[in-house]
Design an enzyme around this catalytic site. Structure first.
Site, mmCIF file in Angstrom:
data_model
loop_
_atom_site.group_PDB
_atom_site.id
_atom_site.type_symbol
_atom_site.label_atom_id
_atom_site.label_comp_id
_atom_site.label_asym_id
_atom_site.label_seq_id
_atom_site.Cartn_x
_atom_site.Cartn_y
_atom_site.Cartn_z
ATOM 1 N N THR A 203 9.838 10.423 8.647
ATOM 2 C CA THR A 203 9.454 9.334 7.941
ATOM 3 C C THR A 203 9.284 8.054 8.816
ATOM 4 O O THR A 203 9.280 8.247 9.941
ATOM 5 C CB THR A 203 10.077 9.134 6.561
ATOM 6 O OG1 THR A 203 9.401 8.207 5.787
ATOM 7 C CG2 THR A 203 11.494 9.106 6.893
ATOM 8 N N LYS B 231 5.497 9.228 11.521
ATOM 9 C CA LYS B 231 4.728 10.353 11.092
ATOM 10 C C LYS B 231 3.471 10.637 11.734
ATOM 11 O O LYS B 231 3.211 11.896 11.901
ATOM 12 C CB LYS B 231 4.388 9.919 9.532
ATOM 13 C CG LYS B 231 5.474 10.297 8.626
ATOM 14 C CD LYS B 231 4.955 9.982 7.031
ATOM 15 C CE LYS B 231 5.876 10.186 6.093
ATOM 16 N NZ LYS B 231 5.796 9.663 4.859
ATOM 17 N N ASN C 61 4.982 15.042 7.916
ATOM 18 C CA ASN C 61 6.246 14.604 6.998
ATOM 19 C C ASN C 61 7.435 15.850 7.160
ATOM 20 O O ASN C 61 8.540 15.581 6.839
ATOM 21 C CB ASN C 61 6.154 14.082 5.691
ATOM 22 C CG ASN C 61 5.970 15.098 4.558
ATOM 23 O OD1 ASN C 61 5.395 16.286 5.002
ATOM 24 N ND2 ASN C 61 6.507 14.998 3.574
ATOM 25 N N ASP D 184 3.501 15.256 1.592
ATOM 26 C CA ASP D 184 3.535 13.983 0.907
ATOM 27 C C ASP D 184 2.149 14.009 -0.309
ATOM 28 O O ASP D 184 2.351 13.759 -1.316
ATOM 29 C CB ASP D 184 3.142 12.825 1.747
ATOM 30 C CG ASP D 184 4.184 12.187 2.544
ATOM 31 O OD1 ASP D 184 5.524 12.335 2.047
ATOM 32 O OD2 ASP D 184 4.227 11.362 3.677
ATOM 33 N N GLY E 56 -0.561 3.430 6.287
ATOM 34 C CA GLY E 56 0.229 4.090 7.264
ATOM 35 C C GLY E 56 0.323 5.765 6.967
ATOM 36 O O GLY E 56 -0.842 6.101 6.202
ATOM 37 N N GLY E 57 1.209 6.478 7.172
ATOM 38 C CA GLY E 57 1.181 7.995 6.996
ATOM 39 C C GLY E 57 1.482 8.218 5.360
ATOM 40 O O GLY E 57 0.267 9.160 5.172
ATOM 41 N N ASN F 249 -4.814 -3.481 4.017
ATOM 42 C CA ASN F 249 -3.561 -3.333 4.536
ATOM 43 C C ASN F 249 -3.295 -4.687 5.497
ATOM 44 O O ASN F 249 -4.426 -5.418 5.883
ATOM 45 C CB ASN F 249 -3.524 -2.157 5.610
ATOM 46 C CG ASN F 249 -2.448 -1.999 6.455
ATOM 47 O OD1 ASN F 249 -1.209 -1.904 5.863
ATOM 48 N ND2 ASN F 249 -2.244 -1.698 7.819
ATOM 49 N N ARG F 250 -2.092 -5.240 5.939
ATOM 50 C CA ARG F 250 -1.901 -6.306 6.624
ATOM 51 C C ARG F 250 -2.592 -6.273 7.891
ATOM 52 O O ARG F 250 -2.897 -7.264 8.487
ATOM 53 C CB ARG F 250 -0.337 -6.091 6.898
ATOM 54 C CG ARG F 250 0.241 -7.088 7.892
ATOM 55 C CD ARG F 250 1.782 -7.155 8.060
ATOM 56 N NE ARG F 250 2.247 -5.980 8.622
ATOM 57 C CZ ARG F 250 3.448 -5.861 9.139
ATOM 58 N NH1 ARG F 250 4.513 -6.723 8.735
ATOM 59 N NH2 ARG F 250 3.680 -4.718 9.711
ATOM 60 N N THR F 251 -2.567 -4.996 8.607
ATOM 61 C CA THR F 251 -3.232 -4.841 9.735
ATOM 62 C C THR F 251 -4.523 -4.227 9.248
ATOM 63 O O THR F 251 -4.820 -2.982 9.066
ATOM 64 C CB THR F 251 -2.541 -3.844 10.832
ATOM 65 O OG1 THR F 251 -1.209 -4.435 10.947
ATOM 66 C CG2 THR F 251 -3.439 -3.885 12.300
ATOM 67 N N GLY G 97 9.072 5.793 -6.782
ATOM 68 C CA GLY G 97 8.884 6.729 -5.727
ATOM 69 C C GLY G 97 9.561 8.157 -6.003
ATOM 70 O O GLY G 97 9.522 9.068 -5.077
#
Ligand code: NAP
Length: 286
Positions: free
Chosen positions: A70, A74, A95, A110, A136-137, A157-159, A248
């Site tokens: 994780t 990943k 994962n 996942d 992300g993953g 996404n932030r990036t 989650g």
């Protein structure tokens, strides 16, 4: 008197950084106990610089069944594995690692775990609009599940470049686009499903809510892949607004069940795994 040697305990591990927040040990130890397998699950805190050494240890071991992978490894583990399942290849993220002698096979459970979790919603994803926060993953799995269900998906996404790359990779599965911060409030307001896959709001992670202040779907369902604290700030706000929510935990159980089966070849004892998680989460100090 002849002593019969005990077989060595089998071990599965988590490769994460940080690793202390994880409930996977509680869940998998319960699964080993319920199936009568002399096994144990350990969380290894593996900094990025130590990842290759941890994979070597896994490959060289004779008692390790495999690993979960994780944050933040990943995608980073992929080039170090011997082969990937078609699903891990499609998602570009792993994962779960299964050791076969000295070969390491990368799986991704996942998406199957999230699909099983979302099937339990009053309004499971189908044709409609979804917004995914994060790239992300876990976001790759979430976008795949939503596209396969027939949603059109917008990813923020932030990036931003990472959201663009994810959208480009996933476009063969359906209608997906990356959006910037200006378009995000309107996209969330009209979303039928809002799914947080960032680590924002996770205990020990970045604090707060991953959505802009006060912005929620008008009438959609809000899913947060983060499972601790309960509720997350995002889900507390969504529940206060009267929206259907899911944290989650359901995904954790279902992705963990698929990992357990990949390591042991046995059906996972879902009830024992859920019971162990719920007990751990209801502990005031958890
Ligand atoms: P990852 O690949 O490292 O991705 C992390 C994501 O969080 C990236 O999109 C990152 O944005 C974003 N992020 C991190 N810090 C942020 C901040 N301060 N502000 C805004 N965005 C931030 O991790 P992952 O494997 O996808 O996991 C992400 C989360 O999902 C974790 O909380 C993990 O526990 C949870 N998860 C839960 C389950 C489950 O079974 N319930 C399964 C998988 C994952 P940048 O790209 O800009 O860095």
């Amino acid at each position: 008197m002849t002593r019969v040697a005990e077989p060595p305990p089998t071990l599965a591990v988590l490769l994460a950084h940080p690793a202390g927040h994880s409930l996977s040990p509680v869940m998998h130890d319960a699964a080993f106990a319920a199936t009568g397998i002399a096994g144990r699950y350990e969380a290894w805190d593996v900094a990025p610089a130590a990842l290759v050494a941890a994979l070597r240890r896994l490959r060289d071991s004779r008692t390790l069944l495999g690993a979960n992978v994780t944050v933040p490894h990943k995608e980073a583990v992929v080039p170090h594995l011997d082969a990937l399942t078609p699903e891990a290849e499609r998602l570009g993220a792993v994962n779960t690692i299964v050791r076969h002698d000295d070969r390491l096979l990368g799986h991704n459970t996942d998406a199957i775990g999230l699909a099983a979790a979302l099937a339990g919603l009053a309004r499971p994803p189908g044709p409609g609009r979804a917004v995914v926060l994060g790239a992300g993953g876990a976001a790759r799995a979430a976008v795949a599940v939503l596209l396969r269900a027939g949603c059109s998906v917008r990813v923020h996404n932030r990036t931003h470049a990472r959201a663009e790359a994810l959208a480009t990779d996933m476009r063969r599965l359906g209608a997906v686009a990356a959006i910037g911060s200006e378009a995000l409030p309107a996209a969330i307001a009209e979303a039928d499903w809002l799914v947080n896959t960032t680590s924002v709001g996770m205990r020990g992670g970045p604090a707060g809510s991953p959505a802009p202040d006060g912005v929620l779907p008008t009438s959609g369902t809000v899913v947060d892949l983060v499972y601790r604290p309960r509720p997350t700030p995002l889900l507390a706000a969504a529940a206060a607004a009267g929206l259907e929510t899911q944290d989650g935990v359901a995904m954790l159980v279902h992705q963990g069940a698929a990992s357990f089966t990949a390591w042991t070849g046995r059906q996972a004892p879902l009830a024992a795994m859920i019971g162990a998680l719920e007990r751990s989460l209801s502990d005031a100090t958890a």
